[in-house]
Scaffold this motif. Structure first.
Motif, PDB file in Angstrom:
ATOM      1  N   THR A 156      73.777 126.040  29.105  1.00  0.00           N
ATOM      2  CA  THR A 156      72.817 126.788  28.630  1.00  0.00           C
ATOM      3  C   THR A 156      72.337 126.287  27.246  1.00  0.00           C
ATOM      4  N   GLU A 158      71.321 128.148  24.934  1.00  0.00           N
ATOM      5  CA  GLU A 158      71.875 129.012  23.972  1.00  0.00           C
ATOM      6  C   GLU A 158      73.135 128.571  23.637  1.00  0.00           C
ATOM      7  N   LYS A 229      66.486 134.234  17.668  1.00  0.00           N
ATOM      8  CA  LYS A 229      66.203 133.608  18.931  1.00  0.00           C
ATOM      9  C   LYS A 229      66.845 133.951  20.127  1.00  0.00           C
ATOM     10  N   TYR A 230      68.016 134.482  19.577  1.00  0.00           N
ATOM     11  CA  TYR A 230      69.107 135.140  21.046  1.00  0.00           C
ATOM     12  C   TYR A 230      69.605 136.603  20.556  1.00  0.00           C
ATOM     13  N   GLU A 232      70.431 139.157  22.084  1.00  0.00           N
ATOM     14  CA  GLU A 232      71.578 139.490  23.055  1.00  0.00           C
ATOM     15  C   GLU A 232      72.775 138.646  23.144  1.00  0.00           C
ATOM     16  N   SER A 233      72.986 137.572  22.010  1.00  0.00           N
ATOM     17  CA  SER A 233      73.720 136.663  22.456  1.00  0.00           C
ATOM     18  C   SER A 233      75.215 137.275  22.119  1.00  0.00           C
ATOM     19  N   ASN A 236      76.685 136.938  18.099  1.00  0.00           N
ATOM     20  CA  ASN A 236      75.873 137.461  17.129  1.00  0.00           C
ATOM     21  C   ASN A 236      76.866 138.262  16.143  1.00  0.00           C
TER      22      ASN A 236
END
Length: 398
Positions: A156, A158, A229-230, A232-233, A236
């Motif tokens: 991905t 991400e 940018k992410y 919901e990563s 984090n």
């Protein structure tokens, strides 16, 4: 079946725990259970050599679910296995989970204290030797090469973006392996049944990194940009911990860069030389400062006065900052002296960033009111007063 197994393994490694739960792993030194697991590790090695993915992860599952935790298969070995099998997403998650536990000091420690010391497997076998020959992580260059592999193979965007961020944040990082620390044990092989050590080494920034005074601001911006940018990563929690650490590093670096802030009005010792542009009179000074109070041993020559050897002056540090310092003083015997001294600091040593001592050069100007006997060459020895101006230089140690 294989996809399900990999999913379960990822669930086991994706949790980012801040706290550790102290628990004792079952002792199995030379026990039948240890021999059984040794046989499983041998089978795992054969599967790795044959690149049989299904069998590899079946044996990994057996070891991970054995009840002996990382004594059966530690996460350093698991990371190497993922990289050997080109499972780059799983390798990334395992790596980040381990680093998160390291920076949070959240490893279970069998001595009963949470720490950054990770447990290693209780085996010294061919599986370890094969993994270490195949996947190198114990130098900074090799660690970066493996991050390149993960970035290229991630599934991905991400994960690719996060790996590229890792390469920056962990640019001076490498893994410790148990074999790298054997010398610590005075020539004795470590007891692998209870061995623990920090999984990572390095990570500090070099002097070249500090050439940019905004290096930490740049790193923080990159970390926050990834989180935005992410949002919901799963990475984090690691991101926010790194933001916290980089802010601490920035504050520490700021204190090192401006270490002299803590030395203002504190004291030190130094030497000064002054000369008058009007009549060529001069002074040598040895200066001792304690807090704001200054004792100066003054030796000089002035054709307008009789100097009786050394004079001693008492002064007060009235004002001080990065570039300027103002001192008022009074003292002497013949002549009596009182005045004000101004100094400008064009250079402050960087040595104080590394050790608790600093130094600086200063350019000085001072006004002195003198009262004393005229020079013996004069027609009379009556006392008189003069206004004097001096320029000088000094070197001081804080």
């Amino acid at each position: 079946m294989r996809n399900c197994l990999l999913f379960v393994l990822l669930l086991n490694v994706v949790v980012f725990a801040n706290d550790c739960n102290i628990r004792l792993l079952p002792a199995f030194t030379d026990s039948p259970e240890k021999q059984t697991l040794a046989n499983v590790r041998d089978s795992l090695l054969s599967s790795l050599q044959a690149q049989d993915s299904s069998e590899v992860f079946r044996y990994v599952s057996v070891l991970k679910n054995s009840g002996y935790g990382e004594r059966a298969l530690d996460n350093y070995e698991l990371l190497q296995i993922y990289l050997m099998m080109n499972q780059y997403d799983s390798a990334l998650v395992t790596l980040v989970r381990e680093h998160f536990r390291y920076i949070n000091e959240s490893y279970d420690n069998e001595s009963g204290v949470c720490s950054n010391r990770a447990p290693y497997s209780a085996f010294d076998d061919e599986l370890i030797a094969y993994a270490n020959r195949t996947i190198h992580l114990t130098t900074e260059a090799d660690f970066q090469k493996q991050l390149d592999r993960i970035s290229d193979g991630a599934t991905t965007q991400e994960y690719k973006d996060f790996t590229n961020l890792l390469k920056i944040i962990l640019k001076n990082t490498r893994f410790n392996h148990i074999s790298k620390r054997s010398d610590y044990y005075a020539g004795r092989p470590p007891n692998r049944d209870s061995f623990q050590q920090a999984r990572f080494d390095g990570g500090s920034y070099t002097k070249e990194d500090f050439n940019d005074s905004h290096v930490f601001d740049s790193l923080i911006e990159k970390l926050i940009a990834f989180k935005n940018k992410y949002p919901e990563s799963e990475f984090n929690p690691w991101i926010m911990k790194q933001v916290e650490l980089k802010k601490d590093d920035r504050e520490s670096d700021l204190k090192k860069r401006h270490y002299y802030y803590e030395f203002f009005y504190t004291g030190g010792i130094g030497g000064e030389f002054f000369i008058s542009p009007l009549n060529g009179s001069y002074e040598w000074n040895v200066v001792l400062q304690i807090k704001r109070f200054i004792l100066t041993a003054n030796y000089g020559r002035d054709d307008d006065f009789i100097y009786d050897g050394w004079n001693f002056l008492l002064g007060v540090d009235v004002f001080e900052n990065r570039f300027f310092k103002i001192v008022s003083f009074v003292g002497g015997s013949n002549p009596l002296m009182a005045g004000m001294q101004f100094e400008f600091r064009p250079w402050i040593s960087e040595l104080g960033r590394e050790v608790p001592i600093g130094s600086y050069l200063s350019i000085k100007a001072k006004y002195v009111f003198k009262y004393g006997e005229k020079d013996r060459k004069a027609d009379d020895n009556e006392k008189h007063s003069k206004h004097k101006f001096y320029l000088g230089v000094g070197f001081h140690i804080w």
